[in-house]
Design an enzyme around this catalytic site. Structure first.
Site, PDB file in Angstrom:
ATOM      1  N   ASP A  55       1.397   5.351   0.066  1.00 23.04           N
ATOM      2  CA  ASP A  55       0.670   6.481   0.652  1.00 23.04           C
ATOM      3  C   ASP A  55       0.445   7.595  -0.360  1.00 23.04           C
ATOM      4  OD1 ASP A  55       0.381   5.347   3.169  1.00 23.04           O
ATOM      5  OD2 ASP A  55       2.334   6.081   3.849  1.00 23.04           O
ATOM      6  N   ARG A  62      10.881   6.778   4.420  1.00 20.58           N
ATOM      7  CA  ARG A  62      10.830   8.237   4.562  1.00 20.58           C
ATOM      8  C   ARG A  62      11.514   8.703   5.842  1.00 20.58           C
ATOM      9  NH1 ARG A  62       4.641   9.588   3.635  1.00 20.58           N
ATOM     10  NH2 ARG A  62       5.376  11.686   4.200  1.00 20.58           N
ATOM     11  N   ARG A 118       0.860  -1.175   0.000  1.00 24.24           N
ATOM     12  CA  ARG A 118       0.000   0.000   0.000  1.00 24.24           C
ATOM     13  C   ARG A 118       0.900   1.229   0.000  1.00 24.24           C
ATOM     14  NH1 ARG A 118      -3.874  -0.927   5.102  1.00 24.24           N
ATOM     15  NH2 ARG A 118      -1.920  -1.700   5.964  1.00 24.24           N
TER      16      ARG A 118
END
Length: 250
Positions: A53, A199, A51
């Protein structure tokens, strides 16, 4: 007769609220499912490798689906690309064993985070790379990135939510920072990733650049198992899912 198909797609995530279908938000999955319905006049159950973002991109994103429709894989590829918008494309479509699952059969992924390192922003990279004004010492950041290699508990490098439960240990097999002209890339591969892990790794490497940490601090941050010890979460715009790994027989 039921078949199982593996599709590899790529997309620019700038205009989407991530992969997964959401209420009142445009998602890659939602748009893809609409194209499927146009082609097959039915809605197969899609199994996705991951998934992504909001604002995250994919150069290779894999999904599998079982269907009884007899459309040949090459016809399905062409038809889907006809109905999909220009920022999503199907790269390949092939038949795989019935027990194949895009997520559970995955044995690893590679991500790349791209940073445009120039005092002047590039209009062509808006939403597709992080613009970082000050010069980046890629050798220093690469030195720091080496400390991510191996099996570690990456609690310090994830945003806790209900996606990640249990063991936070991941095996990182590739971790490097390189430069090509004004583009600096952080490349990391592992057997799995926690929510926002890449990230936060990137944000921590940039904190090394800013002097908040030195490369030798990375092991201590990992050992601390505390999100507050690591750097900030880098923006989504520079993150790309680069490659999804499956066993050789797939």
């Amino acid at each position: 007769m039921e078949r199982n198909l593996l599709l590899k797609i790529q997309y620019d995530g700038s205009a989407y609220h991530g992969w997964q279908v959401q209420e009142n938000a445009r998602s890659v999955q939602g748009v893809f499912q609409e194209a499927l319905k146009q082609v097959l006049h039915t809605q197969p159950d899609i199994k996705a490798c991951s998934r992504t973002d909001t604002g995250v991109h994919a150069r290779e994103f894999c999904l599998s689906m079982k269907l009884s429709h007899n459309i040949p894989p090459e016809r399905l590829l062409g038809a889907l690309n006809h109905f999909l918008p220009p920022d999503i494309a199907v790269l390949s479509c092939e038949e795989v064993p019935l027990d194949f699952h895009a997520r559970y059969s995955c044995c690893g992924k590679r991500y790349v985070y791209e940073i445009w390192n120039n005092p002047i922003r590039s209009p062509f990279l808006y939403g597709r790379a992080l613009h970082y004004y000050h010069h980046i010492d890629e050798k220093k950041l690469n030195e720091a990135a080496q400390h991510f290699l191996g099996a570690h508990d990456f609690t310090s490098f994830c945003t806790l939510d209900n996606r990640d439960m249990g063991d936070f240990t991941r095996m990182v097999t590739e971790s490097s920072v390189t430069r090509e002209g004004d583009m600096v890339r952080f490349t990391v591969a592992a057997d799995g990733f926690l929510y926002n892990m890449v990230r936060i790794m990137t944000g921590t490497l940039l904190a090394v650049q800013q002097g908040r940490f030195v490369p030798e601090d990375i092991p201590k941050i990992i050992e601390g198992k505390n999100r507050k010890l690591a750097g900030p979460t880098a923006p989504a715009c520079g993150l790309y899912l680069e490659k999804v790994f499956y066993k050789p027989q797939i």
